[in-house]
Design a protein around this motif. Structure first.
Motif, PDB file in Angstrom:
ATOM      1  N   GLU A 114      76.336   8.303  33.727  1.00 42.54           N
ATOM      2  CA  GLU A 114      76.371   8.306  35.189  1.00 42.54           C
ATOM      3  C   GLU A 114      77.758   8.031  35.758  1.00 42.54           C
ATOM      4  OE1 GLU A 114      73.297   5.779  36.652  1.00 42.54           O
ATOM      5  OE2 GLU A 114      71.707   6.887  35.627  1.00 42.54           O
ATOM      6  N   ALA A 148      74.612   7.314  43.452  1.00 40.20           N
ATOM      7  CA  ALA A 148      73.602   8.333  43.139  1.00 40.20           C
ATOM      8  C   ALA A 148      74.234   9.720  43.072  1.00 40.20           C
ATOM      9  CB  ALA A 148      72.485   8.304  44.186  1.00 40.20           C
ATOM     10  N   GLU A 149      75.135  10.018  43.992  1.00 41.12           N
ATOM     11  CA  GLU A 149      75.839  11.302  43.961  1.00 41.12           C
ATOM     12  C   GLU A 149      76.715  11.404  42.716  1.00 41.12           C
ATOM     13  OE1 GLU A 149      76.276  11.978  48.818  1.00 41.12           O
ATOM     14  OE2 GLU A 149      78.016  11.388  47.607  1.00 41.12           O
ATOM     15  N   ALA A 173      76.097   9.999  39.802  1.00 41.58           N
ATOM     16  CA  ALA A 173      75.202  10.258  38.670  1.00 41.58           C
ATOM     17  C   ALA A 173      74.782  11.726  38.629  1.00 41.58           C
ATOM     18  CB  ALA A 173      73.982   9.351  38.753  1.00 41.58           C
ATOM     19  N   GLU A 174      74.490  12.306  39.790  1.00 37.48           N
ATOM     20  CA  GLU A 174      74.060  13.704  39.840  1.00 37.48           C
ATOM     21  C   GLU A 174      75.201  14.634  39.442  1.00 37.48           C
ATOM     22  OE1 GLU A 174      71.029  16.426  40.153  1.00 37.48           O
ATOM     23  OE2 GLU A 174      70.937  14.230  40.297  1.00 37.48           O
ATOM     24  N   LYS A 185      75.652  14.440  35.779  1.00 39.93           N
ATOM     25  CA  LYS A 185      74.573  15.173  35.108  1.00 39.93           C
ATOM     26  C   LYS A 185      74.952  16.642  34.955  1.00 39.93           C
ATOM     27  CE  LYS A 185      69.632  16.277  35.488  1.00 39.93           C
ATOM     28  NZ  LYS A 185      68.406  16.114  36.312  1.00 39.93           N
ATOM     29  N   ALA A 186      75.530  17.215  36.007  1.00 42.11           N
ATOM     30  CA  ALA A 186      75.947  18.621  35.945  1.00 42.11           C
ATOM     31  C   ALA A 186      77.058  18.813  34.921  1.00 42.11           C
ATOM     32  CB  ALA A 186      76.412  19.078  37.326  1.00 42.11           C
TER      33      ALA A 186
END
Length: 773
Positions: free
Chosen positions: A117, A294-295, A297-298, A301-302
C-alpha cells in the motif's frame, strides 16, 4: 552481511532499535514518488548518527570538484542532487525534556515498510530520563496520486503521566549534503512565512537558481475530534515552524497530522510558488490523511498489477524481489523526460543522484515490460535532448564532425565525473545508450522513434567510435587504446573486449538504421542528412571497414575472449582462495594492489555476452563464464544479476539462484557493507531481469517474444505480468509446466522453447517443461 530484517512477503520489518544499524535502516525504509523522496529519518529529534535526507527530483548543484580540474577536457564540477528542506520534522517536548531516541530508553520499537500500500509505519515506547513514558505510532508516505505531497500521521500517548505536550512542526532548510566539498551549503532563503497551522519556506540554490517552496499544514485530534490549538510561529533563517501546546492525559492519544508539499521552479513560475504550494496543501488537506492513504493503496494496487513478481515457497526471495520493484516504482514515474534515474534514487547522496549508464543497460528493460511505453521512451528522449552536450563533451576531448560522447555522470548533459580514469576512459557508456535505443525499438516495434530521435543519436555515437579507434601497423588491425571497461578494478588498459565489441556493434547498427530511415521516411532522412552534414556512403563505409578489421583479444588455448591485452599476465587466483578478511577488496586493499590483481569488480566480458547472447553458442558462453566468474568479486551491485542471467542460460541453475538471491537482497542484507549510503536502485532493475530474462529466459527476436523457463529447485512456482506491444501477458511457471495467459483483446504468438504458440485474446496456453539447450 546483516540479517536483521524480518522475512515477510509484503512488508519490510525491523523489530528493536539498534543505533548501529540506524543509517542502514534509513536507506532501506526510504519512501518516494518520482517527484521527491525521503530517507527513513525520524520525525522527532535524534541526536545519534544519522544521514538526514530529503530530495526533490531534478534539483541539483554543480559542486566544485576537488581533483583534476586543471586537465584539459576535465569537468569543473560534480553535479549532485541536493539534500532539500526537511519537511517531516516534529519536535516533541514534555516540560524541559525533549523526545530524542538517542537519549531516552527505547522499547517495543518496530518499523514496517508496507510495500503493498506504499507507506512507512513506526511504533515504539520511549522512557524519558524523568521516567515519563510515551507511546508513539507514526505513519507517513509520499503520495503517488498527489506527487508533490507527502503526509504524516503522528500519534502520541502518555503512558504514566498527565501533562502538556509542546510541539514544533517544522520545515528546516539549513541543511547540507553529506558529501559537500569544502562543507559548502547550497541553499539560500528567499522567504519564509507562517499563518495559523500553515508554514512555508522558499529556498533557492546557489549557481543553478532552482527555487523550491516547501509548505506544511498541521491538524491536531484528540478522542477523534479536532483540537483548536493556539499556533505560534517559530521563524529563523532557512527555518519555519508551527508551534503549539496541547494537554494530554494518561492513556489519551493525541494525533498530529502534517501535510507537506514541495513545488519547484522547474514546473511553475518562481514568483508563484508560495501560492501554488498553498493551493496544493488546500487540496490534499481537504482530502484528509485517510482518504489520501486509501488513494495511495489503490494507486499502488495498479502498479503491482503491472509489475509484481509472485514467488511461491521462498519468502526471502519473494520479499527481495518486491522490495526491488517497490523502490524502482518509487524512484521513477516516467512522466517527465527531463528526469532520469540516479544509482541511489532518493535514498542517499552517493553518486550525486546523477545519471549513469546504469539506466540504459539495466533500467530500460524493466520499464519496457512493466509500464506504459512512454515511460521507457522518456528515458531515451532524455538522452536525445542532451545530444548537443554530448557533442560538446566530445569536442572538449578533441573529437570533431559531430562525434558524441555521452557523459559518465550528468544532470544536464555535461560530463561531471571527478575521476579521470572514469571520465576519459570508461567510454563504453556510449554503447549502452545505443543499445537501449535498439532494445526499445526491438521490444516496442516503435521504428518511428528512429526517424524522430534515434538516428541522430546513433550517428553521433558511431562518429565517436570511428574516431576513438586507431590503426595498428603492428597488428594490421584497428585497436582501442587507453580504456577502462566495466571492470573498474583495472584502468588504462588496451583493447578491452567488451568496449571494442560494443563499438563495432554501434557502428553496424547505426549503418543499418541509416538504411531503415532512408527507406521508411525519405523526407526525414534528407532533413537529417542536411542537419548532420552526413555523407552516407563515406561514413557508413568507414564504419563497416572498422568493424570488419577490428582487433579483439582472445586466448586460443583457453578459447575465451580476453578481457583486454595482457590479462593472462596476471596471477589467476580464484576468489574462493582469498582470505575472507580481505573482503571487500575496495575497503581492504590499496588501489595499487587491486589494479595489479586478476580480480574483476563486475561483469565485463560477460556484460558483452549478456547484451549479444544470440551471437554465441552455449559452449562459448560456458567457457567464458567458467573462466571469469571464479575471479569476479561482485563488488559492484550491477554484477550478480548479469551472472544470474548467464548462469540460467547455460543451465547452471544453482548458480543462477545464488546470484538472484544476492542481487535481490543486496541492500536488505547489506552484502557489500554500503547500504547506509543509500540503496542500489539501478541494480534493482537487474533483480527483475534475473527472474524474467534469467529464470524465464525471456527475450525478443524477429519481433516475437520468446521464453525458455525453468523452475528453481527452491521454489514451488513463480509468475509475472509483462506488456508487449500493448498486449498484457501473464507467465506462470510451476512444477507442472508453463502457463501463459493473454489478458488482452488481441491474439499473440509467443515462442516457448523455440516453438510458436498462438494465444487468443482472453485465453490460456500450457506448455510442458523441457531441458534448456
Amino acid at each position: 552481511m546483516k540479517n536483521y530484517i524480518k522475512a515477510d512477503e509484503w512488508n519490510i520489518i525491523e523489530e528493536g532499535f539498534d543505533p548501529d544499524l540506524n543509517k542502514i535502516s534509513e536507506s532501506i525504509f526510504s519512501i518516494g514518488n518520482g517527484h521527491m523522496g525521503q530517507r527513513a529519518n525520524f520525525e522527532e529529534a535524534y541526536s545519534g548518527e544519522t544521514l538526514q535526507g530529503n530530495y526533490v527530483a531534478g534539483v541539483y548543484y554543480p559542486d566544485k570538484t576537488r581533483v583534476g580540474w586543471w586537465k584539459n577536457g576535465y569537468p569543473e564540477y560534480f553535479a549532485k542532487v541536493l539534500n532539500a528542506a526537511n519537511w517531516i520534522g516534529i519536535d516533541i517536548s514534555i516540560g524541559d525534556e525533549k523526545l530524542d531516541l538517542h537519549s531516552c530508553k527505547v522499547t517495543d520499537f518496530k518499523r514496517v515498510l508496507n510495500m503493498r500500500e506504499g507507506y512507512l509505519q513506526r511504533s515504539f515506547i520511549a522512557e524519558l530520563p524523568s521516567g515519563k513514558k510515551l507511546a508513539i505510532n507514526a505513519k507517513r508516505f509520499c503520495s503517488i496520486v498527489d506527487e508533490e505531497a507527502g503526509a504524516i500521521q503522528y500519534a502520541i500517548t502518555p503512558l504514566n503521566f498527565d501533562g502538556a505536550l509542546s510541539v514544533n512542526a517544522y520545515i528546516d532548510g539549513d541543511i547540507a549534503n553529506q558529501d559537500s566539498n569544502y562543507d559548502e551549503k547550497f541553499w539560500e532563503q528567499v522567504n519564509n512565512d507562517s499563518e495559523g497551522a500553515d508554514a512555508y519556506l522558499t529556498l533557492i540554490t546557489k549557481k543553478t537558481a532552482f527555487v523550491v517552496c516547501t509548505g506544511s499544514r498541521v491538524a491536531i485530534f484528540q478522542d477523534g475530534k479536532p483540537v483548536d490549538a493556539s499556533y505560534i510561529p517559530v521563524s529563523k533563517t532557512k527555518y519555519i515552524a508551527t508551534g503549539f501546546t496541547v494537554k494530554a492525559k494518561q492513556g489519551q492519544e493525541t494525533i498530529i497530522y502534517k501535510y507537506a508539499v514541495n513545488v519547484t521552479s522547474q514546473n511553475y513560475n518562481a514568483d508563484e510558488l508560495t501560492q501554488v504550494c498553498k493551493t496544493v496543501i488546500d487540496r490534499v488537506a481537504a482530502k484528509g490523511f485517510e482518504q489520501m492513504l486509501a488513494e495511495q493503496a489503490e494507486a499502488w494496487k495498479a502498479k503491482w498489477n503491472e509489475s509484481d513478481i509472485l514467488i511461491e515457497g521462498d519468502v526471502a526471495a519473494q520479499q527481495g524481489i518486491r522490495f526491488n520493484i517497490f523502490q524502482l516504482c518509487q524512484t521513477y514515474s516516467g512522466k517527465d523526460d527531463r528526469l532520469n534515474i540516479g544509482p541511489k534514487g532518493f535514498t542517499g547522496e552517493k553518486y550525486g543522484g546523477s545519471t549513469y549508464w546504469d539506466t540504459e543497460a539495466y533500467c530500460v528493460p524493466f520499464y519496457l515490460a512493466t509500464a506504459p511505453q512512454q515511460v521507457a521512451k522518456n528515458l531515451l528522449i532524455y538522452r536525445y535532448r542532451q545530444l548537443d552536450k554530448a557533442i560538446e563533451n566530445a569536442t572538449k576531448l578533441g573529437f570533431n564532425n559531430g562525434a558524441a560522447l555521452y557523459p559518465m555522470v550528468t544532470m544536464n548533459g555535461e560530463e561531471c565525473h571527478n575521476e579521470w580514469e572514469i571520465t576519459f576512459e570508461e567510454i563504453h557508456r556510449n554503447g549502452a545508450i545505443a543499445y537501449a535505443i535498439f532494445n526499445y525499438v526491438r521490444y516496442t516495434g516503435d521504428k518511428d522513434y528512429l526517424n524522430e530521435y534515434g538516428l541522430e543519436v546513433l550517428v553521433g555515437i558511431a562518429r565517436f567510435w570511428s574516431q576513438r579507434v586507431n590503426w595498428s601497423g603492428a597488428r594490421n588491425k584497428f585497436v582501442m587504446l587507453g580504456i577502462t571497461g566495466p571492470n573498474e578494478y583495472e584502468n588504462n588498459i588496451n583493447n578491452n573486449w567488451y568496449t571494442s565489441t560494443l563499438a563495432c556493434w554501434c557502428m553496424d547498427y547505426a549503418a543499418e538504421v541509416v538504411k531503415q530511415v532512408k527507406s521508411s521516411d525519405p523526407e526525414k532522412y534528407h532533413q537529417l542528412v542536411e542537419k548532420l552534414d552526413f555523407n552516407e556512403l563515406e561514413e557508413t563505409s568507414f564504419w563497416n571497414h572498422i568493424s570488419e578489421n577490428m582487433y579483439f583479444p582472445k586466448d586460443e588455448k583457453l578459447d575465451i575472449f580476453l578481457q583486454q591485452d595482457g590479462f593472462l599476465d596476471k596471477e589467476i587466483i580464484p576468489v574462493k582462495d582469498l582470505d575472507p578478511k580481505d573482503r571487500p577488496l575496495n575497503q581492504k586493499w590499496s588501489w595499487d594492489r587491486i589494479l595489479r590483481s586478476c580480480y574483476i569488480k563486475q561483469a565485463d566480458v560477460l556484460q558483452g555476452i549478456y547484451f549479444f547472447m544470440d551471437k554465441y553458442d552455449t559452449a562459448t558462453i560456458q567457457r567464458n563464464y567458467n573462466f571469469y566468474e571464479p575471479i569476479t568479486v561482485h563488488e559492484s551491485s550491477l554484477s550478480p544479476c548479469v551472472h544470474a542471467i548467464i548462469a540460467a542460460k547455460i543451465g547452471l541453475e544453482e548458480d543462477a539462484y545464488k546470484f538472484y538471491l544476492r542481487t535481490s537482497r543486496l541492500d536488505l542484507d547489506d552484502y557489500n557493507n554500503d547500504t547506509e549510503d543509500g540503496l542500489h536502485i539501478t541494480s534493482m532493475a537487474g533483480t527483475w531481469m534475473s527472474v524474467v530474462e534469467g529464470f524465464a529466459g525471456m527475450h525478443v527476436k524477429d519481433d516475437r517474444l520468446k521464453f525458455s523457463p525453468f523452475l528453481p529447485a527452491q521454489w514451488k512456482g513463480y509468475s509475472f505480468n509483462i506488456t508487449f506491444r500493448g498486449i498484457l501477458i501473464n507467465i506462470k511457471v510451476d512444477v507442472e509446466g508453463i502457463h501463459l495467459s493473454n489478458n488482452s483483446a488481441s491474439d499473440i504468438t509467443i515462442d516457448v522453447f523455440d516453438e510458436p504458440h498462438t494465444i487468443k485474446a482472453g485465453t490460456n496456453v500450457f506448455v510442458a517443461h523441457r531441458v534448456r539447450v
